[in-house]
Motif scaffolding. Sequence first.
Motif, PDB file in Angstrom:
ATOM      1  N   ARG A  79       2.693  -2.653 -15.640  1.00  0.00           N
ATOM      2  CA  ARG A  79       2.787  -1.817 -14.448  1.00  0.00           C
ATOM      3  C   ARG A  79       1.395  -1.361 -14.035  1.00  0.00           C
ATOM      4  O   ARG A  79       0.647  -0.841 -14.862  1.00  0.00           O
ATOM      5  N   ILE A  80       1.061  -1.555 -12.769  1.00  0.00           N
ATOM      6  CA  ILE A  80      -0.243  -1.166 -12.246  1.00  0.00           C
ATOM      7  C   ILE A  80      -0.029  -0.214 -11.082  1.00  0.00           C
ATOM      8  O   ILE A  80       0.744  -0.505 -10.160  1.00  0.00           O
ATOM      9  N   GLY A  81      -0.697   0.930 -11.124  1.00  0.00           N
ATOM     10  CA  GLY A  81      -0.531   1.943 -10.092  1.00  0.00           C
ATOM     11  C   GLY A  81      -1.699   1.967  -9.118  1.00  0.00           C
ATOM     12  O   GLY A  81      -2.849   1.716  -9.483  1.00  0.00           O
ATOM     13  N   PHE A  82      -1.383   2.274  -7.843  1.00  0.00           N
ATOM     14  CA  PHE A  82      -2.425   2.438  -6.830  1.00  0.00           C
ATOM     15  C   PHE A  82      -3.103   3.797  -7.017  1.00  0.00           C
ATOM     16  O   PHE A  82      -2.430   4.802  -7.277  1.00  0.00           O
ATOM     17  N   LYS A  83      -4.424   3.833  -6.843  1.00  0.00           N
ATOM     18  CA  LYS A  83      -5.128   5.108  -6.952  1.00  0.00           C
ATOM     19  C   LYS A  83      -4.987   5.947  -5.682  1.00  0.00           C
ATOM     20  O   LYS A  83      -5.139   7.170  -5.721  1.00  0.00           O
ATOM     21  N   HIS A  84      -4.715   5.278  -4.553  1.00  0.00           N
ATOM     22  CA  HIS A  84      -4.569   5.985  -3.291  1.00  0.00           C
ATOM     23  C   HIS A  84      -3.390   5.391  -2.528  1.00  0.00           C
ATOM     24  O   HIS A  84      -3.197   4.170  -2.520  1.00  0.00           O
ATOM     25  N   ASN A  85      -2.625   6.263  -1.872  1.00  0.00           N
ATOM     26  CA  ASN A  85      -1.517   5.795  -1.048  1.00  0.00           C
ATOM     27  C   ASN A  85      -2.044   5.320   0.303  1.00  0.00           C
ATOM     28  O   ASN A  85      -3.043   5.833   0.819  1.00  0.00           O
ATOM     29  N   ASP A  86      -1.346   4.351   0.865  1.00  0.00           N
ATOM     30  CA  ASP A  86      -1.722   3.833   2.178  1.00  0.00           C
ATOM     31  C   ASP A  86      -0.465   3.328   2.871  1.00  0.00           C
ATOM     32  O   ASP A  86       0.357   2.646   2.236  1.00  0.00           O
ATOM     33  N   PRO A  87      -0.281   3.640   4.157  1.00  0.00           N
ATOM     34  CA  PRO A  87       0.942   3.213   4.851  1.00  0.00           C
ATOM     35  C   PRO A  87       1.080   1.706   4.984  1.00  0.00           C
ATOM     36  O   PRO A  87       2.168   1.209   5.262  1.00  0.00           O
ATOM     37  N   ARG A  88      -0.011   0.976   4.789  1.00  0.00           N
ATOM     38  CA  ARG A  88       0.082  -0.486   4.868  1.00  0.00           C
ATOM     39  C   ARG A  88       0.751  -1.096   3.641  1.00  0.00           C
ATOM     40  O   ARG A  88       1.203  -2.244   3.671  1.00  0.00           O
ATOM     41  N   ILE A  89       0.819  -0.341   2.561  1.00  0.00           N
ATOM     42  CA  ILE A  89       1.453  -0.841   1.335  1.00  0.00           C
ATOM     43  C   ILE A  89       2.943  -0.546   1.411  1.00  0.00           C
ATOM     44  O   ILE A  89       3.356   0.611   1.524  1.00  0.00           O
ATOM     45  N   ILE A  90       3.752  -1.593   1.381  1.00  0.00           N
ATOM     46  CA  ILE A  90       5.201  -1.436   1.474  1.00  0.00           C
ATOM     47  C   ILE A  90       5.872  -2.228   0.351  1.00  0.00           C
ATOM     48  O   ILE A  90       5.287  -3.170  -0.206  1.00  0.00           O
ATOM     49  N   PRO A  91       7.101  -1.861  -0.013  1.00  0.00           N
ATOM     50  CA  PRO A  91       7.782  -2.532  -1.131  1.00  0.00           C
ATOM     51  C   PRO A  91       7.985  -4.020  -0.896  1.00  0.00           C
ATOM     52  O   PRO A  91       8.101  -4.491   0.242  1.00  0.00           O
ATOM     53  N   GLU A  92       8.027  -4.743  -2.006  1.00  0.00           N
ATOM     54  CA  GLU A  92       8.308  -6.180  -2.068  1.00  0.00           C
ATOM     55  C   GLU A  92       7.175  -7.046  -1.545  1.00  0.00           C
ATOM     56  O   GLU A  92       7.321  -8.260  -1.427  1.00  0.00           O
TER      57      GLU A  92
END
Length: 389
Positions: free
Chosen positions: A277-290
Motif C-alpha cells: 500500500r502506497i499513500g499520497f503525501k498530498h491530496n489532489d482533485p485529479r486523483i480519482i479511484p480506479e
Amino acid sequence: MNRWLIGVGAMTVGAAGFTFLPAAPKTVPVHLVTARAIAVDDPAALGSPLEASGHVVALREATVSGKRIYKVNQVLVKEGQQVRQGQVMALLDDSNVRAELEQSKAQVKLNEAVLAAAKLAADDARPSFLRNQTQLAEGLINHDTFDASKSNYDAAQAAESIAEQNLAVAKATVEINQRYEDDTVIKAPFDGLVTVLTARAGELVSPQFSGGGGIAKIVDLRSLEVEVDVSENVISRVRPRQEATIALNAYPEWRIPAEVIAVIPAADRAKAAVKVRIGFKHNDPRIIPEMGAHVLFLDVAPPPLLAASRTQRVIIPPEAMIADGDAHFVFLIVDDRIERRVVRLGVRTAGGQEILSGLEAGAILAVGNFAKLREGSRVCFRVSSPAMP
C-alpha cells in the motif's frame, strides 16, 4: 586442472571449439557459466530501480441505499458532485411508512386512554378493599364479602399493569416506524464525491437486490491510495515509510510524492507477489479511484543489517536456474560430477539473478537440456572440430 580451465574458456568465448559433455552412453551437450561476485557498493549490483504498477483505491467508500424496498421519489445529487456529511442525497416514497407511523401514534393515544381508565378503576377499588379489610378484622362482614372486594381490587391492579405495558409497546412501535420514516431520507454518511449514480426517480431500490440495489456510491477522496503487487523476489527492497513517487496513467509526466504505508504480511501464491500500500503525501482533485498508477520506489538500498551481512552478491545468468514448484535449483559441477543444488533467490535485475544462499562465487554451472541431466552423472570434456569452410 588445465583441462577444467580449457572447458571454462570454451564456454566463456563461446566459439573456441570446446563442448562440455556428461559422461553417459548418450552425451548431452551443455554450456558452462560461472557464478559471479559483485560487491554491494558496486553500482551495478544495485540493479535497476524498483517499480510496480497498480491502481488507485479508496479505503473509505459507501453505496447508499434504503434499508427496505422503497420506490425512489427524488434523487438530489449527480455524478461527480461533492457532498457533505448529512447532506440529503435522495427522497424515497414514504406513503406506506407514514401511514404505519400515524397508525402507531394513534395506538399510543388509545393505550394512554386505556391506562387512564385502568388507573381510575384501580383507585376506585382500593378504598372499598381497605374498608372491607378493616370490617373483616372487626367481624362486621364475612369472608365471602371480603374476598369479592379483594378480587375486584386485584383485577383492577392487573388491568393497570397490562395497560402500562401495552402503552410501552405502542411507544416502541412509534419509534420503530419513525426510524423507517427517517430511512426514506437518504443522507451522505461522510464527506465525499459521488462517483456512481445507480437509481433514478420511480425505480425500486433495496440492498437485498442483486448488485446491491443502491442509489449512489460515494468515495472519500482523502482516503485514496495505490495498491501494487511486488514480486516476492524483490519485496526485501520495500519497507514501510519508504519514499516513492507515483505516476498516474492519465498524467504520465506528473510525479506525485508518496510513501509506503504498509507491506501486507501475506503472499499471493498464484502471483508469487506481495501486496504493498502506497499513500499520497498530498491530496489532489485529479486523483480519482480506479486510475492506473505506476510506482517508483526510492532509496531501495538494503536495510543496514542486511547490507552488513552481505559484503558481496552472487549473480548467475537466469537461464542457469530451474524452477520446481516453489523451489529453485541449479546444476553444479563438483569434482567432474553433476550436483543438483537448491538455491534461494534474491533480486533479479538486468545484470542477472541474485542467489542469496546455496551457491558461492566462482562455482561452475551447467546450462542446457536440464531434463536429460542427472544427479551424480560423471562429466568429461572433448574438443569438437570446427566446421571447415
